[in-house]
Enzyme design. Sequence first.
Site, PDB file in Angstrom:
ATOM      1  CD  GLU A 168      -0.769  -9.263 124.571  1.00 37.56           C
ATOM      2  OE1 GLU A 168      -1.930  -9.039 124.162  1.00 37.56           O
ATOM      3  OE2 GLU A 168      -0.442  -9.126 125.757  1.00 37.56           O
ATOM      4  CD  GLN A 196      11.845 -29.416 118.804  1.00 39.53           C
ATOM      5  OE1 GLN A 196      11.634 -29.610 119.988  1.00 39.53           O
ATOM      6  NE2 GLN A 196      11.979 -28.218 118.283  1.00 39.53           N
ATOM      7  CE  LYS A 229      21.530 -36.281 107.180  1.00 41.93           C
ATOM      8  NZ  LYS A 229      20.472 -35.252 107.162  1.00 41.93           N
ATOM      9  NE  ARG A 266      21.355 -33.520 110.694  1.00 43.43           N
ATOM     10  CZ  ARG A 266      21.241 -32.473 109.877  1.00 43.43           C
ATOM     11  NH1 ARG A 266      21.868 -31.361 110.134  1.00 43.43           N
ATOM     12  NH2 ARG A 266      20.498 -32.551 108.806  1.00 43.43           N
ATOM     13  CB  SER A 325      21.618 -25.438 107.363  1.00 39.67           C
ATOM     14  OG  SER A 325      21.936 -26.798 107.128  1.00 39.67           O
ATOM     15  N   GLY A 326      20.700 -26.298 104.296  1.00 40.59           N
ATOM     16  CA  GLY A 326      21.210 -26.700 102.973  1.00 40.59           C
ATOM     17  C   GLY A 326      22.386 -27.655 103.067  1.00 40.59           C
TER      18      GLY A 326
HETATM   19  C1  R5P Z   1      16.203 -34.617 108.064  1.00 38.55           C
HETATM   20  O1  R5P Z   1      15.910 -35.755 108.456  1.00 38.55           O
HETATM   21  C2  R5P Z   1      15.398 -33.922 107.005  1.00 38.55           C
HETATM   22  O2  R5P Z   1      14.736 -34.811 106.169  1.00 38.55           O
HETATM   23  C3  R5P Z   1      16.302 -33.007 106.192  1.00 38.55           C
HETATM   24  O3  R5P Z   1      17.267 -33.814 105.524  1.00 38.55           O
HETATM   25  C4  R5P Z   1      17.007 -31.987 107.059  1.00 38.55           C
HETATM   26  O4  R5P Z   1      16.078 -31.307 107.869  1.00 38.55           O
HETATM   27  C5  R5P Z   1      17.739 -30.988 106.191  1.00 38.55           C
HETATM   28  O5  R5P Z   1      18.411 -30.079 107.015  1.00 38.55           O
HETATM   29  P1  R5P Z   1      19.619 -29.219 106.485  1.00 38.55           P
HETATM   30  O6  R5P Z   1      19.221 -28.576 105.179  1.00 38.55           O
HETATM   31  O7  R5P Z   1      19.848 -28.214 107.594  1.00 38.55           O
HETATM   32  O8  R5P Z   1      20.809 -30.133 106.319  1.00 38.55           O
END
Ligand code: R5P
Length: 310
Positions: free
Chosen positions: A36, A94, A190, A192, A221-222
């Site tokens: 806590e 979110q 891109k 996803r 995550s990059g």
């Molecule tokens: C997504 O719309 C954000 O602007 C970033 O591109 C995203 O959160 C990057 O996430 P990651 O590094 O996991 O690909």
Amino acid sequence: MKLICGNSNSALAKAIAAHMRVPLAQCKVRRFADEEVFVEIQENVRGDDVYVIQSTSYPANDNLMELLVLIDALRRSSSGRITAVIPYFGYARQDRKSSPRTPITAKLVANMITQAGADRVLTMDLHAGQIQGFFDIPTDNLYALPEIGNDIQKQKFRDNIMAVSPDVGGVVRARALAKRLSTGLAIVDKRRDKPGSSEVMNIIGDVSDKSCLLVDDIIDSGGTICNAATALLEKGAAEVFAYISHGVLSGKAVDRINSSDLTSLVITDSICATEAVTKSSKIRTISVAPMFSKAITRIANGESVSILFE
Ligand code: R5P
């Protein structure tokens, strides 16, 4: 005026305090045995204009809870006005129902911060600008772009540079950078397949022989940036750099960047750097402490904040 911070990013809080020549208020934020959160403000704050500096970064739930408990402690200590200074606002991704029966957690978090007793919010590069409207209290959203632009101008880039958005959603930000630097603009289309994975599909614009500057709000995550770098080089780019406001850098992200096609990644200190980040030869951090200190001073004096970006 009082500045106070939780445990999420005390380095940035100390840097802001140093710029403002205002000491951080004495405060203990600790855990009971069952985790806590417990807060004890160790000086009088009655009637004060208090700025609580806390990013809701990893561990997001713990840091959010610290922010809420800090605000509650200040409210019950009769602070005059409480501003939640959230350099990185977690849960911002979110921000809409992405599929049926899912939450809009950015709105829930905004409600929690308001209900805890914040009178206003100061943040930076919200994932979507309209999240400001999730708060029914004044909310200022700062932009890292001027700091990023200044850093780019100090670097010895080749003349042939191009601003690149890593996805269609980031075009406005990349266009603003292109305008600031008087360069061209390219876009990575891109797609996803599922949260946490990213796939580069196409490059819109001619990047051959260009030094590409990818600009985005978050690197997590990059995947997005590393895949974009590879795709740009495949399309003939000479080199690829990235400038990102918030270095979330979860899991193995730093390893991924170290072994990627990126020449370098520049992030801000909105999130406290891990040891892996500070040790990486590819990652550099620029500070947004001067910008936050100017904004806090202006809010305290009842002056314009938007003037910082004109
Ligand atoms: C997504 O719309 C954000 O602007 C970033 O591109 C995203 O959160 C990057 O996430 P990651 O590094 O996991 O690909």
